[in-house]
Design an enzyme around this catalytic site. Structure first.
Site, mmCIF file in Angstrom:
data_model
loop_
_atom_site.group_PDB
_atom_site.id
_atom_site.type_symbol
_atom_site.label_atom_id
_atom_site.label_comp_id
_atom_site.label_asym_id
_atom_site.label_seq_id
_atom_site.Cartn_x
_atom_site.Cartn_y
_atom_site.Cartn_z
ATOM 1 N N GLY A 1 4.058 3.189 13.929
ATOM 2 C CA GLY A 1 4.813 1.950 14.101
ATOM 3 C C GLY A 1 4.449 1.241 15.392
ATOM 4 O O GLY A 1 4.272 0.023 15.431
ATOM 5 N N GLU B 1 10.478 14.766 16.071
ATOM 6 C CA GLU B 1 10.732 14.764 14.636
ATOM 7 C C GLU B 1 9.828 15.791 13.967
ATOM 8 O O GLU B 1 8.619 15.784 14.158
ATOM 9 C CB GLU B 1 10.459 13.371 14.078
ATOM 10 C CG GLU B 1 10.857 13.226 12.637
ATOM 11 C CD GLU B 1 10.719 11.787 12.133
ATOM 12 O OE1 GLU B 1 9.739 11.128 12.504
ATOM 13 O OE2 GLU B 1 11.600 11.351 11.371
ATOM 14 N N CYS C 1 13.504 10.472 7.242
ATOM 15 C CA CYS C 1 13.508 9.964 8.609
ATOM 16 C C CYS C 1 14.895 10.036 9.230
ATOM 17 O O CYS C 1 15.041 10.195 10.426
ATOM 18 C CB CYS C 1 12.982 8.538 8.651
ATOM 19 S SG CYS C 1 13.665 7.515 7.366
ATOM 20 N N GLY D 1 7.449 4.443 8.328
ATOM 21 C CA GLY D 1 6.605 5.598 8.609
ATOM 22 C C GLY D 1 6.925 6.152 9.984
ATOM 23 O O GLY D 1 8.035 5.974 10.485
ATOM 24 N N SER D 2 5.948 6.776 10.578
ATOM 25 C CA SER D 2 6.210 7.442 11.855
ATOM 26 C C SER D 2 6.305 6.434 13.002
ATOM 27 O O SER D 2 5.754 5.336 12.932
ATOM 28 C CB SER D 2 5.099 8.439 12.164
ATOM 29 O OG SER D 2 3.928 7.737 12.517
ATOM 30 N N THR D 3 7.014 6.831 14.042
ATOM 31 C CA THR D 3 7.145 5.983 15.223
ATOM 32 C C THR D 3 5.779 5.758 15.868
ATOM 33 O O THR D 3 5.462 4.669 16.335
ATOM 34 C CB THR D 3 8.128 6.618 16.221
ATOM 35 O OG1 THR D 3 9.445 6.552 15.648
ATOM 36 C CG2 THR D 3 8.136 5.893 17.544
ATOM 37 N N GLU E 1 10.595 0.573 10.158
ATOM 38 C CA GLU E 1 11.598 1.618 9.933
ATOM 39 C C GLU E 1 10.898 2.925 10.237
ATOM 40 O O GLU E 1 10.041 3.376 9.483
ATOM 41 C CB GLU E 1 12.109 1.540 8.497
ATOM 42 C CG GLU E 1 13.471 2.177 8.321
ATOM 43 C CD GLU E 1 13.366 3.632 7.950
ATOM 44 O OE1 GLU E 1 13.299 4.452 8.897
ATOM 45 O OE2 GLU E 1 13.336 3.954 6.767
ATOM 46 N N LYS F 1 0.841 -1.197 0.000
ATOM 47 C CA LYS F 1 0.000 0.000 0.000
ATOM 48 C C LYS F 1 0.876 1.246 0.000
ATOM 49 O O LYS F 1 1.569 1.519 0.969
ATOM 50 C CB LYS F 1 -0.938 0.045 1.192
ATOM 51 C CG LYS F 1 -1.957 1.168 1.016
ATOM 52 C CD LYS F 1 -2.564 1.683 2.290
ATOM 53 C CE LYS F 1 -1.703 2.610 3.076
ATOM 54 N NZ LYS F 1 -1.628 3.996 2.558
#
Lengths: 287, 490, 310
Positions: free
Chosen positions: B252, B400, B303, B247-249, B269, B195
């Site tokens: 995640g 971030e 990132c 993607g973002s933490t 990641e 996706k």
């Protein structure tokens, strides 16, 4: 209610009756010291033995000790870590009889001790080879020197398997130590003695204090705290039930812990790297 | 020499600053809408919901894509599951050939892909042309070679594929992240359902066409478009055995939690807040370029961006002076212009997030610097931004931002640099600038980060593993280590 | 960066030179390569090509140079494209000392300056007295500018003081003539040395620093020019005295010339885009620039047959 005559004999240094063993008080192993649970609690194991029932504060102390010990242990040379693991094998082998007894005696117990010694020696030999097998130089397209090396992930929680209690534990702790991590072991509730006794081996094997910590107690009390602790980097779930595993995985997400689920019997360099991070370094090549 | 010096300088300024050199778009064909790529062809979706994908530099609608629903995702996973039986048993050398073929097609269609990537995502054409697309092709080429050599990658083990991989990728490097996900998965014998990000689906749609052009067996690659909801359907589908997410933490963690007890393999990641550390003996001009490349590359939507500049106090002043001058030469504008250094912010939502973070920086007491910079009227833009007087505790030094915003902190000794650099829950990357070899290695050893760039920054290569420590995720992408997440070892 | 003022007041030039900040070779190469990808178009290109001519030191440095060759080159320099008044003259004609008087004669009242190489060009391996008298005679013969070479032997052996003193002496011998100091970067081995030599030359009084003689390969390259321009930028920051830059050798095409202008613009800024601070040393570049201008104007690619070959 000793008769006065007996007391007099005893005081004179004379033998009374038959041999009587000195019972061991099982203790937690935190920061290189054998301590009672700060909670003062214990649970009865095997009818007569009191096992310290570690509290979440004991767990916290153990994790703190492991974190403190981490930089020093990780900075040891690979050769030195190998020698210390080998020393642990020597010490374990020297206490073979004790462990056979702890494991219930007989040939199975003897074989288990043997395989625990084997595992320690096998991983002792890996410390200074792992980076050569798991690390690389990478041929990148450009004027750069690029290499990847494995580094320890940090503090590892190990939920020790119940069976085999000694070999199973050693097979998880040894690879974690081999890679340079420090460890907090949760002894299996129903078979805590091998883990608590192994601490005695490690304490006499030049393993620096805090590198391995052993906590006994109830999983239901301790697992949630271990899984949610923000200063634990990875958890080995070898001794978990499926329900416990799910709960751990959920809580582990809070700080993106590595959750290791390899089969308990596994001996492999991949089990060492499961507790490690790959670091890649780039540098230009120029004059 | 009638022209006076002053006048020459002004003319020079005009000529070299306003010289549009737009990449042509006349060879690009974007369909008005795209279906889903399932079972080897574009198929009409069950979901009737569609959403537009826009050019963030102009806010013009480029196309429409489907918001795939449960039934669409189920179809895609089933197609991948069916394909897995034959793909995993195909001679590895044949799997390799398909991947080589895809790599070649990416090279052949490089310019088309670069232009579409830039139009859909807002990144400067010089980056999509020179970084994203060549690296994507290289990634397929690299992993193609592994397909029939897996036994050499894992000596004494028998690597086997896992099954269907569900992969969810971000919008900052759309095609490159697709390549990072699909190439190793396919090389190891898995099939995938991917996706793409909702704001950048178009290069994935072109990739679907490339799969067909390569005559890749149907179902080996399936692409479903949509937003977060579709992504969560992909990863939670019981037919998916392996999940890979970039993607973002924050997301995640949600994924890690949601997969608890599922037995699915997972790699993440996630975010970062990298320290870029400059010592007083650093080659300064190179360091300036590294700092600029570290944070302003791809508008800071990276990132591993070097978003925290740690500079040794003894050279902070001259370095900042140079850096500010250099920021003044960055060209912000039309991403399709070959001279553009800073393109458009990927979306309105991201722009608002950046603005919010910058506001918080000002409120917390940091000193803001932005070079004189004219922003286009339409589209989403943010000027290159630099904060000085930043404390370790400020949000702009901890969170971030994912935008062209650099926070500058100082340090006095190497030990302090290490301490500050590692004082973060993240651990994706770090930069070190010094002329002293032994110090480079000393620093590299102490950085708790998956990638350390010494005297360089933001370099990528398919043979070089990439991934984080701590909350920046786990697992590696790229290199030999990038195969491990896609195999089971017996 | 060490301060120039300090350097001048101390005799330990050697240790100061070794303290000059290093240059990362890969970083410099990459930065130059990325700047070379800048593309400028149409009207901008015409302006840039025009500037390239105005900044050109049209050069002939051959053993076979004759009065006839100098006459032809001078004519070409004054009027690069006969019959087209919109094409400017070059900045200077660059010749050997023995040809200065002839060049001066041909260029009288044209606005085109005479530049002379000197100091035992190209090797610099001669006596200081010879170098100084050569400089004085070239200036006396009419040279407006002197292109000297540094003593690379002394530089590479670490005798920075000798290099420095020699530049100071030549500068003195130049009188009012402008001094360009050629580093011969192709013989210096590293960008670190190029940066050191740049700073040494500027500290010793160079009006311009120049990459190469054109007699050694590699001559001017984009990254080496970038390194020198960065040194100039730092020197100006420290001292406030602007120093010019001249790449020379191997610049043959308009595309290359424009790339140099781009690096110049991005590194030193618009104030350097003038013949007073920037020169392109070239012997065969001019016609390509003229052809490119014609192509931009007419839209048709050009043939060499339509451009004079002097």
């Amino acid at each position: 209610m000793a008769p006065a005559a007996d007391v007099a004999k005893y005081a004179a240094g004379l033998e009374v009756g038959t041999l009587m063993d000195v019972r061991k008080t099982y203790k937690l192993f935190i920061g290189g010291e054998f301590v009672r649970s700060e909670s003062g609690r214990a649970y009865r194991f095997d009818g007569s033995i009191n096992v310290p029932r570690g509290s979440r504060k004991d767990l916290r102390d153990a994790i703190r000790a492991a974190r403190t010990a981490f930089p020093g242990w990780a900075a040891r040379t690979a050769m030195n870590r190998g020698q210390i693991l080998y020393r642990a094998a020597e010490m374990l082998d020297g206490r073979r009889a004790q462990f056979v007894e702890v494991l219930g005696g007989g040939r199975t117990a003897s074989r288990e001790v043997e395989s625990a010694v084997d595992a320690l020696i096998w991983y002792a030999g890996w410390t200074d080879k792992l980076a050569q097998v798991a690390g690389n130089t990478n041929p990148v397209s450009g004027p750069y020197f690029n290499f990847t090396i494995p580094e320890p992930t940090g503090v590892v929680g190990i939920i020790a398997p119940e069976d085999p209690a000694l070999a199973g534990l050693v097979r998880r702790v040894a690879p974690a130590l081999c890679g340079g991590n420090t460890v907090v072991v949760l002894a299996p509730e129903a078979a805590p003695l091998p883990a608590l006794t192994l601490a005695e081996v490690l304490a006499t094997s030049d393993v620096p204090g805090g590198v391995v910590n052993v906590i006994g107690g109830y999983h239901r009390e301790l697992l949630p705290w271990l899984a949610a602790h923000m200063d634990v980097n990875a958890i080995d779930t070898a001794g978990c039930t499926p329900e416990e595993l799910t709960a751990i995985e959920k809580a582990a997400a809070e700080n993106v812990k590595r959750v290791i689920k390899s089969p308990p019997g596994e001996l492999s360099p991949q089990l060492i790297t499961a507790f490690m991070e790959m670091k890649t370094v780039w540098h230009p090549i120029g004059v | 020499m009638a022209i006076t010096k002053r006048r020459t300088a002004e003319l020079a300024k005009q000529v070299f600053e306003y010289a549009p050199a737009p990449e042509s778009t006349d060879h690009i064909k974007i369909e008005p809408h795209y279906d889903l790529f399932i079972g080897g062809r574009m198929v009409a979706a069950h979901s009737k919901k569609r959403f537009p994908t826009i050019n963030p530099a102009t806010e013009e609608k480029l196309s429409e894509v489907v918001e795939a629903d449960e039934i669409d995702v189920d179809k895609a996973v089933k197609a991948a599951g069916k394909a897995f039986d034959s793909w995993s048993r195909l001679a590895p050398s044949r799997r390799a050939r398909y991947l080589f073929r895809i790599s070649r097609l990416l090279q052949e269609r490089a310019r088309e892909l670069a232009v579409v990537e830039t139009m859909d995502g807002g990144k400067p054409i010089k980056e999509s042309r020179d970084v994203d697309i060549p690296l994507s092709a290289a990634h397929f080429f690299y992993y193609a070679g592994w397909a029939d050599k897996l036994e050499w990658a894992f000596p004494n083990r028998k690597p086997r594929p896992l099954g269907v991989a569900g992969q969810v990728i971000p919008w900052n490097f759309p095609l490159l992240m697709l390549a990072w996900k699909i190439a190793p998965a396919l090389a190891a014998g898995n099939t995938v359902v991917l996706k793409p990000a909702e704001t950048t689906p178009l290069s994935a749609m072109l990739f679907a066409d490339i799969c067909q052009q390569a005559e890749l067996p149907p179902g080996v690659v399936n692409i479903v478009t949509g937003a977060g909801k579709t992504g969560s359907m992909v990863i939670s589908h019981p037919g998916v055995k392996k999940v890979a997410f970039t993607g973002s933490t924050e997301v995640g963690k949600l994924i890690q939690r949601s997969l608890a007890g599922s037995g699915k393999r997972l790699t993440l990641e996630l975010g970062g807040k990298a320290a870029n550390i400059v010592f007083e003996d650093a080659p300064l001009d190179a360091a300036i370029e590294g700092i600029v490349n570290g944070i302003y590359f791809n508008q800071g939507h990276v990132c591993c961006a070097g978003s925290r500049l740690l500079v040794q106090e003894s050279i902070a002043e001259p370095l900042l002076e140079k850096l500010k001058l250099r920021l003044g030469t960055l060209r912000l504008g039309d991403p399709l212009d070959k001279n553009t250094d800073i393109g458009a912010i990927n979306s309105k939502a991201q722009l608002e997030k950046i603005e919010g973070m910058v506001e918080s920086g000002v409120e917390e007491g940091a000193e803001l610097f932005q070079p004189e910079c004219k922003l286009p009227e339409r589209g989403f833009w943010f000027p290159p931004t630099l904060f000085t007087n930043v404390s370790q505790s400020y949000r702009i030094a901890r969170e971030e931002i994912f935008g062209p915003v650099l926070s500058v902190l100082t340090f006095r000794t190497p030990a302090e640099a290490v301490e500050k650099a590692n004082n973060t829950p993240y651990g994706l990357s770090a930069g070190v600038w010094t002329d002293k070899g032994s110090r480079i290695l000393w620093m590299a050893e102490r950085m708790r980060a998956g990638v350390v760039w010494a005297n360089t920054f933001n370099r990528f290569d398919p043979s070089s593993p990439f991934g984080g420590y701590k909350e920046s995720g786990f697992g590696r992408e790229g290199g030999l280590h990038g195969l491990l997440p896609y195999v089971e070892l017996n | 960066m060490w301060s120039v003022a300090t350097a001048l007041s101390l005799s330990h030039l050697g240790s100061l030179m070794r303290g000059v900040r290093s240059v990362d070779e890969v970083g410099a190469d990459e930065r130059a390569a990325s700047l070379a990808k800048r593309s400028i178009k149409k009207s901008s290109k015409l302006w840039a090509l025009d500037l390239a001519i105005r900044c050109m030191d049209l050069t002939t440095l051959e053993g076979s140079d004759t009065p006839g060759k100098i006459a032809a080159l001078s004519a070409k320099g004054i009027r690069p494209k006969p019959g087209d008044g919109s094409i400017p003259s070059v900045a200077a004609i660059c010749v050997y000392p023995a040809r200065v008087a002839e060049a001066k004669e041909h260029l009288r009242n044209s606005g085109v300056r005479v530049a002379s190489v000197a100091t035992a060009f190209p090797s610099g391996q001669s006596f200081l007295s010879v170098k100084l008298s050569e400089t004085r005679e070239a200036v006396a013969a009419g040279a407006d500018e002197v292109d000297m070479v540094i003593d690379r032997g002394a530089f590479l052996s670490g005798d920075y003081q000798k290099v420095y003193d020699e530049i100071v002496a030549v500068k003195d011998a130049c009188g009012d003539a402008h001094l360009k100091v050629i580093l011969e970067t192709g013989e210096l081995g590293t960008y670190d040395s190029v940066r050191r030599a740049s700073i040494l030359a500027m500290a010793a009084g160079a009006d311009f620093i120049k990459t190469s003689t054109g007699k050694v390969q590699p001559a001017a390259t984009l990254p080496v020019s970038l390194v020198m321009m960065e040194a100039i930028r730092d020197f100006v920051r420290e001292t406030g005295r602007p120093v010019g830059f001249k790449p020379a050798g191997g610049i043959r095409t308009s595309k290359q010339a424009i790339a140099y202008l781009v690096v110049l613009y991005e590194t030193l800024g618009p104030d350097w885009m003038t013949p007073e601070r920037f020169r392109l040393g070239a012997s065969t570049l001019l016609n390509d620039v003229l052809m490119q201008i014609e192509k931009e104007r007419t839209g048709a690619y050009q043939s060499g047959d339509y451009f004079t070959i002097d």
